[in-house]
Design a protein around this motif. Sequence first.
Motif, mmCIF file in Angstrom:
data_model
loop_
_atom_site.group_PDB
_atom_site.id
_atom_site.type_symbol
_atom_site.label_atom_id
_atom_site.label_comp_id
_atom_site.label_asym_id
_atom_site.label_seq_id
_atom_site.Cartn_x
_atom_site.Cartn_y
_atom_site.Cartn_z
ATOM 1 N N ARG A 239 37.221 -46.148 -17.276
ATOM 2 C CA ARG A 239 37.190 -47.078 -16.168
ATOM 3 C C ARG A 239 36.020 -48.028 -16.349
ATOM 4 N N GLY A 240 36.199 -49.289 -15.978
ATOM 5 C CA GLY A 240 35.104 -50.256 -15.958
ATOM 6 C C GLY A 240 34.387 -50.392 -17.285
ATOM 7 N N PRO A 241 33.077 -50.085 -17.323
ATOM 8 C CA PRO A 241 32.293 -50.283 -18.554
ATOM 9 C C PRO A 241 32.842 -49.515 -19.752
ATOM 10 N N THR A 242 33.342 -48.284 -19.525
ATOM 11 C CA THR A 242 33.859 -47.496 -20.644
ATOM 12 C C THR A 242 35.052 -48.184 -21.299
ATOM 13 N N ALA A 243 35.931 -48.744 -20.481
ATOM 14 C CA ALA A 243 37.089 -49.455 -21.022
ATOM 15 C C ALA A 243 36.664 -50.674 -21.824
ATOM 16 N N TRP A 244 35.671 -51.405 -21.310
ATOM 17 C CA TRP A 244 35.200 -52.592 -22.032
ATOM 18 C C TRP A 244 34.491 -52.209 -23.330
ATOM 19 N N ILE A 245 33.727 -51.116 -23.302
ATOM 20 C CA ILE A 245 33.086 -50.647 -24.534
ATOM 21 C C ILE A 245 34.151 -50.314 -25.579
ATOM 22 N N LEU A 246 35.246 -49.682 -25.143
ATOM 23 C CA LEU A 246 36.338 -49.367 -26.057
ATOM 24 C C LEU A 246 36.956 -50.638 -26.632
ATOM 25 N N ILE A 247 37.174 -51.638 -25.785
ATOM 26 C CA ILE A 247 37.758 -52.903 -26.248
ATOM 27 C C ILE A 247 36.857 -53.555 -27.294
ATOM 28 N N PHE A 248 35.551 -53.605 -26.999
ATOM 29 C CA PHE A 248 34.631 -54.223 -27.947
ATOM 30 C C PHE A 248 34.592 -53.453 -29.264
ATOM 31 N N SER A 249 34.564 -52.127 -29.187
ATOM 32 C CA SER A 249 34.512 -51.323 -30.405
ATOM 33 C C SER A 249 35.798 -51.475 -31.224
ATOM 34 N N ILE A 250 36.939 -51.615 -30.549
ATOM 35 C CA ILE A 250 38.204 -51.837 -31.261
ATOM 36 C C ILE A 250 38.176 -53.179 -31.995
ATOM 37 N N PHE A 251 37.671 -54.207 -31.333
ATOM 38 C CA PHE A 251 37.549 -55.513 -31.987
ATOM 39 C C PHE A 251 36.650 -55.415 -33.222
ATOM 40 N N ILE A 252 35.529 -54.729 -33.074
ATOM 41 C CA ILE A 252 34.595 -54.591 -34.201
ATOM 42 C C ILE A 252 35.254 -53.842 -35.353
ATOM 43 N N ALA A 253 35.933 -52.725 -35.040
ATOM 44 C CA ALA A 253 36.605 -51.947 -36.089
ATOM 45 C C ALA A 253 37.701 -52.765 -36.766
ATOM 46 N N SER A 254 38.439 -53.557 -35.990
ATOM 47 C CA SER A 254 39.501 -54.386 -36.571
ATOM 48 C C SER A 254 38.926 -55.429 -37.514
ATOM 49 N N ILE A 255 37.800 -56.028 -37.126
ATOM 50 C CA ILE A 255 37.146 -56.995 -38.008
ATOM 51 C C ILE A 255 36.678 -56.300 -39.280
ATOM 52 N N GLY A 256 36.118 -55.090 -39.133
ATOM 53 C CA GLY A 256 35.674 -54.343 -40.305
ATOM 54 C C GLY A 256 36.805 -54.042 -41.268
ATOM 55 N N LEU A 257 37.960 -53.634 -40.723
ATOM 56 C CA LEU A 257 39.130 -53.387 -41.574
ATOM 57 C C LEU A 257 39.623 -54.674 -42.207
ATOM 58 N N ASN A 258 39.534 -55.771 -41.459
ATOM 59 C CA ASN A 258 40.033 -57.058 -41.928
ATOM 60 C C ASN A 258 39.224 -57.607 -43.098
ATOM 61 N N VAL A 259 37.891 -57.401 -43.034
ATOM 62 C CA VAL A 259 37.016 -57.916 -44.102
ATOM 63 C C VAL A 259 36.578 -56.820 -45.054
ATOM 64 N N ASN A 260 37.123 -55.605 -44.875
ATOM 65 C CA ASN A 260 36.851 -54.474 -45.780
ATOM 66 C C ASN A 260 35.376 -54.088 -45.774
ATOM 67 N N SER A 261 34.769 -54.070 -44.591
ATOM 68 C CA SER A 261 33.350 -53.738 -44.462
ATOM 69 C C SER A 261 33.203 -52.331 -43.897
ATOM 70 N N THR A 262 32.747 -51.405 -44.728
ATOM 71 C CA THR A 262 32.549 -50.023 -44.277
ATOM 72 C C THR A 262 31.461 -49.943 -43.214
ATOM 73 N N ALA A 263 30.395 -50.725 -43.368
ATOM 74 C CA ALA A 263 29.293 -50.678 -42.408
ATOM 75 C C ALA A 263 29.750 -51.095 -41.013
ATOM 76 N N VAL A 264 30.570 -52.133 -40.931
ATOM 77 C CA VAL A 264 31.067 -52.588 -39.621
ATOM 78 C C VAL A 264 31.967 -51.523 -38.990
#
Length: 478
Positions: free
Chosen positions: A44-69
């Motif tokens: 709920r609230g902040p937890t959901a937004w944290i999940l959304i942001f982390s999903i975006f970050i992970a997707s970018i990492g997969l997209n650019v093949n960055s293990t660190a991201v």
Amino acid sequence: MKKKNELQYLVIAARRFLRSILSITDGTDIDSTIAGIKRDISFRGPTAWILIFSIFIASIGLNVNSTAVIIGAMLISPLMGPILGIGLSIGTNDFETLIRSLKNLGIAVSIALITSTLYFLVTPLNIEQSELLARTKPTILDVMVALLGGFAGIVAGSRKEKTNVIPGVAIATALMPPLCTAGYGLATFKMHYFLGAFYLFFINSVFISLATFLVVKYLKFPLVNYLNPLKAKRYQIIVTAFIIVTIIPSGIIFYNVIQETRFSIAAENFVNDKASFSGSELINKKITYSDTLSTIDLYYIGEEISEEKEMFLQDMLTTYGLNGKKTFAITKKTRVRVHQNKNNEADFEQRMTDMNNDLRLKILEDIYTKNEQIINDKELKIQLLEAEIMRLSVQDTIPFKQINSELKFHFDNIEKFAFANIRQLKVINDTMRIDTIPTFLVNYKSEIRPQIAADENQKINEWLRIRFNNPKISVINY
């Protein structure tokens, strides 16, 4: 009898020693563990937004093949909460918490799939990187990682002294990347990616929950609802059947991966040992594994490979376990296919000649470009050095006291004078050059008219050029 007693004593002492080292019951804080897991279940609230942001970050990492991201995204992710809640609720017979955990896990998965799908729909980068492809084929090893990671997570979470193990478990079990890969599968309509990645996430979730359930049972967390023996047995059968149904597909996939690896190694050895023939050159090979019919494609130039040689290659497959005629065979059937154009030798030579010509031209162009740049750099350095030499030469050779006396003797209208090197930018034959002009600045007495001052300037200029043998000298009235 004495030796027997000593042996028993040693066994008891060893047990106590091992128990003191390996026991996980000491320092257990059951109440705060239950409260902490239940607190992290909700999205709920902040937890959901944290999940959304982390999903975006992970997707970018997969997209650019960055293990660190990707690792950074997994550290942020709050997905572990409801998964641990499922294991806790099953272990304590807490039906209400189980429903709440399943509901919030469904919400989290939905948010993750929607977010990752939207990202991969709009991103201009459509390359399938290795980090993304690695999440499309779950194996039995993923089951082991999820189970061991779940054990580490719940054991660390049950301590009075809290640690940072939970983020490490989230990284090791890789909960985020599979969901992002599933979103990629939805965005690109590649359902085999979606199914493989989502199954990997499902495996991780189930076996983290299973590990939590086992530790909760071992630590004897208090039961919420006591079941009668018949319902308890039925409950255990359902859980066991569910685990077996989950693990069997991953076991099959893992077996196929092992077989494919064995086939690739055997095929490489076969090609290296048996595929060389005098007068013919193997220029390429393609090895394709299948549990029914695998293929080894060989591409030759030079002399034609005869049917006898092709039959020889096919017969030698059995020796390497590449067909089903022997018990140690890796595949049921493998076929060797030889590819060769009878006229390809002349074509190959022509292609090599064209390639060599292109390479020579490219090398010459590079050499010309580099030499031109080197020449331009050297010309600029020469100009700068000439200007510096002129400046130093003029400064060293002009005796100011002597010139001051001579000027006032020959031109009594001068009040004072100064000297400076002035740099001018000139264009000669479309080439820009910097030139240094030795310049005398002359100031006349106030009563001298401008015309007389101009005439004096010309005379002084001519005299100084003769005096120093330098036609570049200039005189300016100021």
